[in-house]
Design a protein around this motif. Structure first.
Motif, PDB file in Angstrom:
ATOM      1  N   GLU A   1      -2.469   3.517  -0.134  1.00 33.81           N
ATOM      2  CA  GLU A   1      -3.132   4.439   0.775  1.00 33.81           C
ATOM      3  C   GLU A   1      -2.208   5.361   1.916  1.00 33.81           C
ATOM      4  OE1 GLU A   1      -5.004   1.742   3.437  1.00 33.81           O
ATOM      5  OE2 GLU A   1      -6.197   0.699   1.990  1.00 33.81           O
TER       6      GLU A   1
ATOM      7  N   TYR B   1      -2.235   5.833  -9.053  1.00 29.33           N
ATOM      8  CA  TYR B   1      -3.170   5.075  -8.751  1.00 29.33           C
ATOM      9  C   TYR B   1      -3.708   4.290  -9.774  1.00 29.33           C
ATOM     10  CZ  TYR B   1      -3.158   8.019  -4.545  1.00 29.33           C
ATOM     11  OH  TYR B   1      -2.723   9.203  -3.588  1.00 29.33           O
TER      12      TYR B   1
ATOM     13  N   ARG C   1      -2.545   0.154 -10.327  1.00 28.17           N
ATOM     14  CA  ARG C   1      -2.949  -0.595  -9.023  1.00 28.17           C
ATOM     15  C   ARG C   1      -3.661  -1.917  -9.303  1.00 28.17           C
ATOM     16  NH1 ARG C   1      -7.895   2.351  -5.469  1.00 28.17           N
ATOM     17  NH2 ARG C   1      -9.351   2.463  -7.156  1.00 28.17           N
TER      18      ARG C   1
ATOM     19  N   LYS D   1       0.767  -1.233   0.051  1.00 21.01           N
ATOM     20  CA  LYS D   1       0.054   0.032   0.013  1.00 21.01           C
ATOM     21  C   LYS D   1       0.960   1.177  -0.081  1.00 21.01           C
ATOM     22  CE  LYS D   1      -3.789  -2.271   2.499  1.00 21.01           C
ATOM     23  NZ  LYS D   1      -4.644  -2.184   3.711  1.00 21.01           N
TER      24      LYS D   1
ATOM     25  N   TYR E   1      -6.912  15.593  -9.071  1.00 19.26           N
ATOM     26  CA  TYR E   1      -8.125  15.625  -8.146  1.00 19.26           C
ATOM     27  C   TYR E   1      -9.331  15.796  -8.833  1.00 19.26           C
ATOM     28  CZ  TYR E   1      -3.489  16.611  -5.858  1.00 19.26           C
ATOM     29  OH  TYR E   1      -2.339  16.432  -5.201  1.00 19.26           O
TER      30      TYR E   1
ATOM     31  N   VAL F   1      -8.512  13.246  -3.863  1.00 17.88           N
ATOM     32  CA  VAL F   1      -7.489  12.485  -5.008  1.00 17.88           C
ATOM     33  C   VAL F   1      -8.555  11.568  -6.018  1.00 17.88           C
ATOM     34  CG1 VAL F   1      -5.725  11.059  -4.995  1.00 17.88           C
ATOM     35  CG2 VAL F   1      -5.697  12.629  -3.010  1.00 17.88           C
ATOM     36  N   ASN F   2      -7.925  11.591  -7.312  1.00 18.45           N
ATOM     37  CA  ASN F   2      -8.723  10.765  -8.116  1.00 18.45           C
ATOM     38  C   ASN F   2      -7.822   9.458  -8.095  1.00 18.45           C
ATOM     39  OD1 ASN F   2      -9.494   9.359 -10.470  1.00 18.45           O
ATOM     40  ND2 ASN F   2      -9.458  11.144 -11.938  1.00 18.45           N
ATOM     41  N   LYS F   3      -8.745   8.287  -7.404  1.00 20.54           N
ATOM     42  CA  LYS F   3      -7.823   7.148  -7.125  1.00 20.54           C
ATOM     43  C   LYS F   3      -7.906   6.161  -8.757  1.00 20.54           C
ATOM     44  CE  LYS F   3      -7.342   7.288  -3.215  1.00 20.54           C
ATOM     45  NZ  LYS F   3      -7.825   6.536  -2.006  1.00 20.54           N
TER      46      LYS F   3
ATOM     47  N   THR G   1      -2.825  -1.606  -3.886  1.00 21.79           N
ATOM     48  CA  THR G   1      -3.361  -0.386  -3.801  1.00 21.79           C
ATOM     49  C   THR G   1      -2.567   0.614  -2.810  1.00 21.79           C
ATOM     50  OG1 THR G   1      -4.198  -1.267  -1.413  1.00 21.79           O
ATOM     51  CG2 THR G   1      -5.889  -1.643  -3.258  1.00 21.79           C
TER      52      THR G   1
ATOM     53  N   GLU H   1      -0.740  12.617  -9.477  1.00 19.54           N
ATOM     54  CA  GLU H   1      -1.892  12.531  -8.749  1.00 19.54           C
ATOM     55  C   GLU H   1      -2.487  13.732  -9.262  1.00 19.54           C
ATOM     56  OE1 GLU H   1      -1.890  11.658  -4.306  1.00 19.54           O
ATOM     57  OE2 GLU H   1      -2.124  14.206  -4.201  1.00 19.54           O
TER      58      GLU H   1
END
Length: 419
Positions: free
Chosen positions: A191, A180, A183, A96, A167, A173-175, A189, A165
């Protein structure tokens, strides 16, 4: 000097000439003595400089022999995370994290990463970008930096930082983008927070680089106690004890700076390394940016002491292999060499100052010599005129009594005739 005055008594003028002559002569001798003293000082300083030059050559030769004779122990580096591959394995144990995603992309999806927007100007993880000579330094430096910095990602530009990253409209935050996005493909993942260093935004080291050093070590002045001595047990600066891959030594940031002047200087600054905790504590007056000792002592910053037992950080710097590894004696020699070069610089300043003083006294001596010779010449002319005038006056005085004596004699004869 007024030769027109009554020359019947030349004693005052003679005394004046003698006094003036002695005064000028004393001043000339005094200046000459100072000039000779400066010349002697220059001879002594030049002898000391020659001795320092010899000592510097000897230390350089010994340092080269130590570096070229470093033991090749590559066979011992394959376990316990001593190699870069071992360090990567340590990183992969931290689930993570952004670092583990980066390593998975690099190791398992190299082709995909090379075309991925994230790969643009991403250099790597802090823990994999430097190597050290032994396990003790690896443990010390990793503990000093801490796990978050050891797992930090390094980017060349701010554009590459922004690509990690994105947004949404609410600022969350846009995962599903940036780091990200992969993943699912890497089975990891992400975190929590993670650190990113942007090289173009870091303030680089502003000093000189050690001349002819293949690792481009920073030419930082050695610490000095109030007495002027280098503290006992001082081995060097942590930023110079990290070995960096040649591809990362140049032109990674503006001005041609490499990782040492940017990343590692910002991580370690002027962190000093001492042989023992006791020697480190004795050097407190000259510790400004923290210090560590080989036996586990740690000062995080001025007035901030890290006490208690040593902490084993789970991600460490790999060890150097082969001839890249240098013994502690090499760093001691390197410090001795810097000390000798510093002494030579001070000696050059002393020679320059002494030469200037000597030249000044020589110039003063020449002026005083000219004044003295001119005074002697003027005095000689005055004495010559005085003698001529004195002889002339004596001749006139002697002529007057002769005429007066004839008169009495003729008067005496007249009186005699009267008698």
């Amino acid at each position: 000097m007024n030769s027109g005055n009554d020359g019947s008594n030349g004693a005052p003028y003679a005394n004046c000439l003698m006094t003036g002559t002695k005064k000028l002569q004393d001043e000339l001798e005094k200046t000459g003595s100072k000039m000779r003293q400066h010349e002697e000082n220059l001879k002594l300083l030049k002898v000391q400089k020659n001795q320092l030059d010899d000592a510097i050559l000897d230390l350089q030769s010994l340092g080269k022999s130590l570096s070229s004779g470093a033991p090749n122990t590559e066979d011992d580096d394959s376990s316990n995370g001593r190699t870069e591959e071992g360090t990567v394995e340590q990183i992969l144990n931290h689930e993570k994290s952004a670092a583990i995603i980066f390593c998975h992309l690099k190791n398992r999806h190299g082709i995909q990463l090379s075309n991925h927007s994230l790969s643009q100007e991403l250099l790597g993880i802090v823990a994999t970008l430097g190597k050290v000579d032994n396990d003790n330094l690896s443990r010390l430096f990793s503990e000093y930096l801490g796990l978050p910095k050891m797992l930090a990602i390094i980017c060349k530009t701010y554009e590459s930082v922004k690509s990690l990253e994105t947004y949404d409209f609410e600022g969350a935050v846009n995962k599903f983008s940036g780091i990200y996005a992969p993943r699912s493909s890497v089975g990891q993942t992400l975190e929590g927070r993670f650190l990113v260093f942007c090289l173009e935004s870091l303030r680089p080291y502003a000093g000189e680089i050690v001349a002819d050093n293949p690792q481009r070590r920073l030419d930082i002045l050695n610490p000095r106690l109030p007495s002027g001595d280098i503290p006992a047990g001082f081995l060097g600066f942590a930023v110079n004890m990290v070995h960096i891959d040649r591809s990362h030594l140049y032109c990674l940031a503006s001005g041609g700076c490499g990782l040492r002047e940017t990343l590692f200087y910002n991580l370690f600054s002027r962190l000093k390394v001492y042989r023992t905790r006791a020697e480190m504590l004795l050097a407190l007056p000259c510790i400004t940016d923290g210090a560590v000792s080989l036996d586990g002592g740690m000062i995080s910053a001025t007035g901030v002491f890290s006490l208690g037992t040593r902490e084993d950080v789970s991600v460490r710097f790999p060890r150097c292999s082969g001839n890249d590894r240098l013994p502690v004696k090499y760093y001691e020699l390197e410090n001795q060499l810097k000390q000798k070069k510093w002494e030579k610089e001070r000696l050059d300043e002393d020679i320059h100052r002494e030469q200037a003083l000597c030249n000044q006294e020589k110039y003063k001596f020449q002026l005083q010599k000219q004044d003295f010779l001119k005074f002697l010449a003027d005095s000689s002319n005055f004495l010559t005129q005085f003698k001529i005038q004195h002889t002339s006056q004596n001749g006139q005085k002697q002529g007057t009594p002769d005429r007066g004596q004839n008169t009495p004699r003729s008067g005496w004869s007249h009186d005699q005739n009267k008698i």
